[in-house]
Design a protein around this motif. Structure first.
Motif, PDB file in Angstrom:
ATOM      1  N   GLN A 111      -3.861   2.728  -2.896  1.00 65.17           N
ATOM      2  CA  GLN A 111      -4.730   3.037  -1.732  1.00 65.17           C
ATOM      3  C   GLN A 111      -6.223   3.549  -2.321  1.00 65.17           C
ATOM      4  OE1 GLN A 111      -4.892   3.551   1.538  1.00 65.17           O
ATOM      5  NE2 GLN A 111      -6.655   4.833   1.729  1.00 65.17           N
ATOM      6  N   SER A 113       1.437   4.213  -4.613  1.00 67.83           N
ATOM      7  CA  SER A 113       0.929   4.160  -3.356  1.00 67.83           C
ATOM      8  C   SER A 113      -0.361   4.676  -3.363  1.00 67.83           C
ATOM      9  CB  SER A 113       1.734   4.869  -2.193  1.00 67.83           C
ATOM     10  OG  SER A 113       3.056   4.209  -2.170  1.00 67.83           O
ATOM     11  N   HIS A 128       2.135   5.337   7.324  1.00 69.43           N
ATOM     12  CA  HIS A 128       0.794   5.923   6.676  1.00 69.43           C
ATOM     13  C   HIS A 128       0.761   7.333   6.910  1.00 69.43           C
ATOM     14  CE1 HIS A 128      -3.141   5.193   4.926  1.00 69.43           C
ATOM     15  NE2 HIS A 128      -3.540   6.184   5.785  1.00 69.43           N
ATOM     16  N   VAL A 183      -1.863   7.786   2.580  1.00 73.04           N
ATOM     17  CA  VAL A 183      -1.309   6.745   1.768  1.00 73.04           C
ATOM     18  C   VAL A 183      -0.123   6.052   2.794  1.00 73.04           C
ATOM     19  CG1 VAL A 183      -1.593   7.774  -0.358  1.00 73.04           C
ATOM     20  CG2 VAL A 183       0.232   8.500   1.053  1.00 73.04           C
TER      21      VAL A 183
END
Length: 359
Positions: free
Chosen positions: A247, A243, A209, A186
């Motif tokens: 994703q 997040s 990330h 994520v």
């Protein structure tokens, strides 16, 4: 509100993972193969909440809205110990809790985080194996799970909120980390440096990330950013939920059977649900019900609290705001804007306005 934030416990905390993400990922399309159905069905652990609680509960809504209690346990059992460290005495508390209210139209969800240190009147309850748990006039909210398991946590939450918890979902440390890896990690952004020796997270300002272990450290971080507040950590966890939703939305799982299987297998291995929810077909149905709820259709808030008069390291529900919040959800209305606009600051982005919590 300052003193209680310096709680001495170094036990890890949970991601308050939105059930909307969880249900949408479980098995969408997995029923195409009988083996997949059988395998994923067998992964799911369940608890018969209804039989343990009986009928002395708030009535279920009749308008199509519903509530789900999402819990995280800080158990160090099995692979959780190597990820979290700390106490391995076999106990577990619900150090993260969310009440997810899905509206009548099933196109919006309000997510209310309940701080683990909130002092509540814990009711008597019957836990696993018929164990009787005595009531307590002033107990930490997360102790209900420790002394009586999921059923006691559900009963305590229903007494606190006045809302019927129609379903229950629990996930653990290793399950969360595996889930994050399965979806390819994520992306999070912080405007300040995060250096937390307890969680092991070190991030420079900017966009990152994160893999599973780092994402777990992110949602457990407290001492390495902001004022060390547990309420601040909740804000990081809200950031992580959105997040994850972003994703997942970009993955195209239904067109990638191998990725779909990997995600579904890891996630079903990681969760415990109420018995009514503990099947692939039921979870697929729930996922379909929630397909209209994405990051922009979420309102995420923390229960309004103030420092407990009896203990500067604990909090109690703030009146009348807490009552107004639960009343709104019971009436299937949105969280009052006054509560949305007065949320704690996200320590990873102290310039963000509280209104950003609303979808």
């Amino acid at each position: 509100m300052t003193d209680h934030r310096r709680v001495r416990s170094r036990r890890g905390r949970w991601l308050r993972i939105a059930l909307l993400t969880l249900a949408g990922l479980l098995v969408a399309g997995a029923g195409a193969a009988g083996y997949a159905y059988w395998k994923l069905n067998g992964n799911i652990k369940s608890v018969d909440i209804n039989s343990q609680l009986g009928t002395a509960r708030p009535p279920a809504a009749t308008d199509g809205s519903f509530n789900i209690l999402v819990l995280g346990s800080d158990s160090r059992a099995g692979s959780n110990g190597s990820l979290a460290g700390g106490n391995t005495d076999g106990t577990a508390r619900s150090d993260t809790a969310m009440v997810v209210h899905v509206n009548q139209a099933h196109n919006h969800a309000d997510v209310v985080s309940i701080p683990r240190d909130t002092l509540v009147s814990r009711p008597d309850c019957t836990g696993a194996g018929g164990k009787s748990v005595a009531a307590a006039r002033s107990a930490m909210y997360n102790s209900a799970f420790e002394v009586g398991g999921p059923a006691c946590a559900v009963k305590t939450t229903e007494q606190l909120t006045g809302l019927r918890m129609d379903h229950f979902v629990e996930i653990d440390f290793s399950g969360f980390a595996s889930f994050i890896n399965a979806i390819g990690g994520v992306t999070v952004t912080t405007t300040v440096a995060i250096n937390d020796k307890d969680s092991g997270l070190n991030l420079a300002p900017g966009t990152h990330h994160l893999g599973g272990d780092q994402a777990l450290a992110f949602v457990r971080t407290r001492h390495g950013v902001g004022d060390g507040s547990d309420l601040g950590r909740i804000e990081l966890q809200k950031q992580m939920v959105k997040s994850i939703l972003s994703q997942v939305g970009d993955m195209g799982l239904t067109s990638n059977p191998a990725k779909l299987w990997s995600v579904g297998d890891k996630l079903t291995r990681s969760i415990t649900t109420d018995s009514d929810l503990a099947s692939v077909s039921t979870l697929v149905g729930l996922a379909d019900t929630l397909k209209g709820v994405g990051p922009e259709e979420l309102t995420m808030v923390t229960l309004p609290v103030v420092t407990a008069p009896s203990d500067p390291n604990r909090v109690v529900a703030k009146k009348p705001q807490a009552d107004q919040l639960w009343a709104a959800l019971k009436a299937d209305r949105s969280v009052p804007q006054a509560i949305v606009s007065s949320q704690p600051t996200n320590p990873a982005d102290p310039t963000a306005s509280a209104s950003a919590q609303a979808g």
